[in-house]
Design an enzyme around this catalytic site. Structure first.
Site, mmCIF file in Angstrom:
data_model
loop_
_atom_site.group_PDB
_atom_site.id
_atom_site.type_symbol
_atom_site.label_atom_id
_atom_site.label_comp_id
_atom_site.label_asym_id
_atom_site.label_seq_id
_atom_site.Cartn_x
_atom_site.Cartn_y
_atom_site.Cartn_z
ATOM 1 N N MET A 2 -9.549 7.679 8.191
ATOM 2 C CA MET A 2 -9.860 8.407 6.947
ATOM 3 C C MET A 2 -10.817 9.552 7.248
ATOM 4 O O MET A 2 -11.805 9.755 6.542
ATOM 5 C CB MET A 2 -10.479 7.445 5.913
ATOM 6 C CG MET A 2 -9.490 6.396 5.453
ATOM 7 S SD MET A 2 -10.228 5.139 4.407
ATOM 8 C CE MET A 2 -10.903 4.015 5.617
ATOM 9 N N GLY A 46 -1.072 -0.825 8.875
ATOM 10 C CA GLY A 46 -1.825 -1.144 10.089
ATOM 11 C C GLY A 46 -2.162 -2.612 10.166
ATOM 12 O O GLY A 46 -1.308 -3.480 9.983
ATOM 13 N N ASP A 47 -3.428 -2.869 10.414
ATOM 14 C CA ASP A 47 -3.918 -4.251 10.458
ATOM 15 C C ASP A 47 -4.750 -4.488 9.202
ATOM 16 O O ASP A 47 -5.594 -3.659 8.856
ATOM 17 C CB ASP A 47 -4.781 -4.445 11.708
ATOM 18 C CG ASP A 47 -5.259 -5.873 11.813
ATOM 19 O OD1 ASP A 47 -4.527 -6.694 12.403
ATOM 20 O OD2 ASP A 47 -6.337 -6.186 11.278
ATOM 21 N N THR A 100 -2.966 -1.842 14.358
ATOM 22 C CA THR A 100 -3.762 -0.859 13.645
ATOM 23 C C THR A 100 -3.437 0.550 14.145
ATOM 24 O O THR A 100 -2.940 0.729 15.260
ATOM 25 C CB THR A 100 -5.258 -1.192 13.803
ATOM 26 O OG1 THR A 100 -6.001 -0.366 12.920
ATOM 27 C CG2 THR A 100 -5.738 -0.996 15.226
ATOM 28 N N LYS A 133 -2.677 3.350 -3.210
ATOM 29 C CA LYS A 133 -3.954 3.953 -3.547
ATOM 30 C C LYS A 133 -4.063 5.231 -2.725
ATOM 31 O O LYS A 133 -4.105 5.183 -1.512
ATOM 32 C CB LYS A 133 -5.102 3.023 -3.171
ATOM 33 C CG LYS A 133 -5.001 1.695 -3.866
ATOM 34 C CD LYS A 133 -6.324 0.996 -3.870
ATOM 35 C CE LYS A 133 -6.770 0.647 -2.465
ATOM 36 N NZ LYS A 133 -8.083 0.057 -2.438
ATOM 37 N N ASP A 175 0.826 -1.210 0.000
ATOM 38 C CA ASP A 175 0.000 0.000 0.000
ATOM 39 C C ASP A 175 0.854 1.250 0.000
ATOM 40 O O ASP A 175 2.012 1.210 0.385
ATOM 41 C CB ASP A 175 -0.792 0.041 1.315
ATOM 42 C CG ASP A 175 -2.067 -0.732 1.205
ATOM 43 O OD1 ASP A 175 -2.367 -1.206 0.110
ATOM 44 O OD2 ASP A 175 -2.756 -0.845 2.239
#
Ligand code: SAH
Length: 465
Positions: free
Chosen positions: A384, A303-304, A332, A271, A249
């Site tokens: 987010m 994170g997780d 996380t 992303k 990621d």
């Protein structure tokens, strides 16, 4: 494209050339690579043409071309270096049904001859429609350099070996076998021991590939934690140690990628929240593609992987392709962040549950049970949540939340540039806008950093309005 490239069947068929000088010889050098029946008409011809004729490579007729000479002819070359004579013979050839090329006369030619890289049966034809011969020569030289000289020989022998390779599964495995043969093991064997070494090389290579085929691919869906490599689990480190391919990621830090096996292929499937993104479907396909090659794929997620990680889509893709998988949990963002503000996610007599909520989902700003969240003592970790802060703030206040409820924003959790911003629900916006955070940030609703707790509690209400 005014000229369409094709490979014409010429074996055993007539190719006729009129002319005996330099232009004729240049063309003949190319034409003689074919298995066509080559016939040359010329009053007079260079010694080389005579010796090709003596060697049986072509038929030489010592007179000018006449009517009837281009009957049953696929290709005809007018190479007299004389415009009048070329026009005369071209007219005969046309009338007799041949495709005509007049050397150095693109306009009156039916076809042109490309520059050729010859690794028969592998042939590369390069054309610029007469526009840039220099470019054609440069491209030819580049391709010549790229294709091993033994490629043609390897392709011929490889062809006889094709059926044996059927034991390998279609796709990547077979492709990797052939590419290893043509570009590495094959040329090396020919250089070292000559043609006779090719078949044994093919056999050894095939055995090696059969053995690795038996090693099925596998996907580890691994949590990379919030960024600090020390917050990786040992299982995650071990997986990185063994990875053939790491697909990660955007939020995974370079320090963590450093820990991947040196030979591993690292692929960024990053992303960005609102920017250009690799579609989830493409990421799923990428994971499957590499695993099907027999690779150990580590899908490395911030994170997780089980928290807002689109994990299930990737598991479904593995299942659909019959690939084994395993989830390796990670720390996380909420866990790492709460540790860094010295608080607990749950606390006796304050909150017996904690919510992980997202600021936005596929439909836009995400809705939640605002009435329940507005109760005193509730705690939520908002992922987010930067863009949706004003929306969340409005919903909570509308449902009766205390404006003085502490809110803490932690940016770049566990990284060297971590930033903690303590505020209140009433001040969440404009605080966030003012802070103009660039990194990932998590927002705690209902938690203040331990040291600042008293301060937030004692702020006069009018200051919060
Ligand atoms: N699976 C991840 C969450 C992915 S969603 C996890 O368990 O942490 C992405 C969101 O996670 C970001 O928008 C941000 O809110 C949060 N996040 C991830 N890494 C973070 C970090 N190092 N610091 C702060 N927030 C982070």
């Amino acid at each position: 494209m005014d000229h369409f490239p094709v490979f014409m069947a010429v074996s055993g068929r007539r190719i006729v050339l009129s002319g005996g000088g330099d232009a004729a010889m240049a063309k003949l050098r190319l034409i003689l690579k074919t298995t066509a029946n080559v016939v040359v008409y010329a009053d007079d011809a260079a010694a080389e043409i005579h010796s090709w004729a003596a060697d049986g490579k072509l038929t030489f007729v010592a007179r000018a071309m006449q009517t009837g000479d281009a009957v049953d002819t696929v290709l005809f070359y007018a190479a007299n270096e004389d415009d009048v004579e070329d026009a005369r013979v071209a007219a005969i050839a046309h009338a007799e049904g041949a495709q005509v090329n007049i050397v150095d006369n693109l306009h009156d030619s039916d076809f042109i001859t490309p520059a050729i890289v010859d690794r028969d049966p592998v042939v590369v034809a390069i054309g610029t429609e007469g526009a840039a011969p220099v470019l054609a020569r440069k491209i030819k030289a580049d391709i010549e350099a790229q294709l091993p000289v033994s490629l043609g020989l390897l392709a011929k022998i490889g062809k006889t070996f094709r059926h044996a390779v059927d034991v390998l599964p279609m796709g990547g495995k077979r492709r990797s076998f052939w590419s290893e043969f043509y570009f590495n093991a094959g040329p090396k064997a020919v250089d070292a021991e000559g043609k006779s070494a090719v078949i044994p090389t093919l056999a050894t290579l095939l055995d090696k590939h059969i053995m690795t085929t038996e090693k099925a691919g596998h996907v580890d869906l691994v949590g990379a934690g919030p960024g600090d490599p020390e917050l990786l689990t040992l299982k995650a480190r071990n997986a990185l140690d063994k990875a053939d391919v790491v697909i990660h990621d955007r939020l995974v830090t370079p320090e963590i990628l450093e820990l991947a096996r040196r030979e591993a292929t690292i692929i960024d499937a990053g992303k960005t929240g609102f920017g250009p993104a690799m579609a989830q479907g493409d990421i799923d396909a990428l994971i499957v593609e590499h695993a099907l090659k027999g690779h150990h794929v580590v899908r490395l997620k911030a994170g997780d992987p089980t928290v807002f990680g689109r994990l299930d889509e990737e598991i479904d893709a593995c299942d659909a392709a019959g690939i084994s998988w395993r989830v390796v949990p990670g720390i996380t963002a909420a866990s790492a962040a709460v540790a860094n503000i010295g608080q607990s996610l749950t606390k006796r007599d304050r909150n017996s549950s904690v919510r992980f909520i997202t600021g936005h989902d596929t439909k836009g700003y995400a809705d939640h049970d605002w009435r329940a969240l507005a109760q005193n003592g509730e705690v939520a970790a908002i992922y987010m949540g930067k863009k949706s802060a004003r929306f969340i703030q409005g919903r909570l206040l509308m449902h009766g939340a205390n404006p003085a409820t502490p809110v803490t924003i932690i940016e770049n959790v566990s990284r060297t540039d971590q930033q903690i911003i303590a505020t209140t629900l009433a001040e969440l916006e404009p605080t966030l806008t003012r802070a103009n955070l660039r990194g990932p940030a998590i927002t705690f609703y209902g938690l203040a950093p331990r040291a600042a707790l008293d301060v937030a509690d004692t702020l006069p209400l009018e200051e919060l309005a």
